[in-house]
Write a protein that holds these residues in place. Sequence first.
Motif, PDB file in Angstrom:
ATOM      1  N   LYS A  55     -10.813  -3.125 -18.367  1.00 35.56           N
ATOM      2  CA  LYS A  55      -9.800  -2.061 -18.474  1.00 35.56           C
ATOM      3  C   LYS A  55      -9.427  -1.853 -19.952  1.00 35.56           C
ATOM      4  O   LYS A  55      -9.374  -0.730 -20.444  1.00 35.56           O
ATOM      5  N   GLN A 172       1.033  -4.260 -11.584  1.00 38.42           N
ATOM      6  CA  GLN A 172       0.650  -3.187 -12.499  1.00 38.42           C
ATOM      7  C   GLN A 172       0.767  -1.769 -11.950  1.00 38.42           C
ATOM      8  O   GLN A 172       1.029  -0.854 -12.703  1.00 38.42           O
ATOM      9  N   PHE A 173       0.487  -1.635 -10.647  1.00 41.23           N
ATOM     10  CA  PHE A 173       0.374  -0.254 -10.148  1.00 41.23           C
ATOM     11  C   PHE A 173       1.298   0.028  -8.988  1.00 41.23           C
ATOM     12  O   PHE A 173       2.041  -0.823  -8.512  1.00 41.23           O
ATOM     13  N   MET A 289      -1.743   6.712 -14.852  1.00 39.27           N
ATOM     14  CA  MET A 289      -2.710   5.628 -15.030  1.00 39.27           C
ATOM     15  C   MET A 289      -3.677   5.984 -16.134  1.00 39.27           C
ATOM     16  O   MET A 289      -3.914   7.170 -16.394  1.00 39.27           O
ATOM     17  N   ASP A 293      -7.496   1.689 -16.172  1.00 35.65           N
ATOM     18  CA  ASP A 293      -6.929   1.234 -14.889  1.00 35.65           C
ATOM     19  C   ASP A 293      -7.868   1.579 -13.738  1.00 35.65           C
ATOM     20  O   ASP A 293      -8.112   0.769 -12.844  1.00 35.65           O
TER      21      ASP A 293
END
Length: 595
Positions: A55, A172-173, A289, A293
């Motif tokens: 990433k 993270q998401f 994002m 990612d």
Amino acid sequence: MHDRMYGNVQRGDVDWSVLAKLLPYLWQFRARVGLALSLLILAKLANVGVPVSLKHIVDSLDKSLVTQAIAVPIAMVAAYGVLRFSSVAFGELRDAVFGRVAERTLSRLGLTVFEHLHRLDLEYHLSRKTGGLSRDIERGTSGVSFLLRSLVFSVVPILVEVALVIGIFAVQFDLVFVWITLFAVVVYVLFSVVVTNWRTVFVRDANLKDSKANTRAIDSLLNYETVKYFNNEAYEARLYASNLLEREQAKVKNHLSLAALNSGQALIIAASIAVMMLIAAQQVKDGVMTLGDLAMINALMIQVFIPLNALGFVYREMKRALADVEGMFDILELTPTVNDVPDAELLPGDADGIEFDNVSFAYHPERPILRNVSFKIPAGKKVAIVGPSGAGKSTIARLLFRFYEVSAGNISVGGHKISTLTQDSLRAAIGVVPQDTVLFNDTLRENIRYGRPDASEQEILDASEHAMLTDFIAKLPKGYDTLVGERGLKVSGGEKQRVAIARALLKQPRIFLFDEATSSLDSRTEQAINQSLQTIAHEHTTLVIAHRLSTVVDCDEIIVLEEGQIVERGSHRDLLQQSGRYHDMWQVQMQSDMD
Ligand code: ATP
């Protein structure tokens, strides 16, 4: 368990609690197991680190493009390489550390089962096919090996990896990625388990048919001579061909069902990754994002699903391994029917003389074999038991050796009831020459030495001399080093009996038990051996079970047994005078000797 045809393939539901029985074995290696698990976690951390570094590489390249600066993120790429290597290296280290645990556990289990089998009684071994037994043990140990390996190398790593990935997504998401991952993994696992269970029938059937074809082929080849005697080659080939056809059909069904499993799994993976990519692409477009990612999510998902691919196989094989291991633990849980009493005594070194006091016995309650048998053999005396086949003569010998417990009455040696003695000390005092001798697939020397493994070369030569083996061995090109073949099939029945006699002599017991010990010998060798045995038996308490009456004329007492009962007893001379059963048997044998 006894009537299982082909090992464990027919078993129904498996008992997952068998896994718990393996824990004590693993517990002995807790430090190593702990180290292996730590290495496993390190390997998995490095593994999920790879997509994370990917990433960062993508993101920095992305930014470079934006800023037009062409700076390759060297550090990131280096980290990527190191992580990729580390995940493999830690994995290999874990294998090395755990390999020792698995192998040692297998050795210990194998030895435990082996020792246990020798503790089980004769009846168990008579009613089991040794082939089936060794297959059960082989399957059991390879089952344990598979379970240990699949737990440490498949199941736990998958769990750790899924947990780490979900952790990264959660931190993270958007949570939607966590839900999709969880959903996909659960659907995938459920699908694999359900389809694998459905497939089990086909897999079992294929294995069964495979075993059947193999067993049939081996049986046919083992019976080579019989096949030839009856010109049945074509019949055998037809049978084998029909077995092969059945196997073929079962295997094809098995392959088709595997294809269904694989395709279904691939569909679940493709669909879930596609949905995630769609959402990720949308979020990249929305600027929530980065491109990195998206690449990371893709790589992580593929990474999670690769090991899951093997799940159907691992689940099915674990189930099978569990059934096999259960079969082996079943053997370990069997208890012998003949046991030493808690405070069993050692038979004193000078105890001698045998007494059967009103002994009755039945192998199965509904069929009595011995009825109220009483006789005494004073120390140093020789008693013979004669009688028709099936009268129970060998049974008397087996009872004296305590292969079975009497149903009623008592057997004593030197005034000690054998049921109060340790089996070891009782058996050490008795030298047996059995009706059928089976030899180890080793040299003649080692087979004779088996009577007393620490015997000297000279003692082996002396014993062979007494058993009239010397001339026979002298004629063999390799002499004492001749291999006797599996079960001693390369030597004749008479030669085997002589090896058995030499063995028993080497044991130097106080009591001798000859169960038709010379029945396979020609009259001349028999006479010669009997002379030599007479000298030895002279100082020993001896029980002789004889077929040929000429071998028992010198006995102190002859017991005539019929249908488990003593019908006559006395010396040869007395019995002849009584003109009863013995007299008749004697006449018949004299007649046939003259013919
Ligand atoms: P032979 O002279 O033919 O050796 P025997 O007098 O020594 O005969 P045994 O071997 O003592 O006879 O057997 C007595 C009876 O017990 C036989 O009818 C036999 O079929 C039966 N028998 C022997 N062993 C077993 C067993 N393990 N289980 C059940 N029945 C048995």
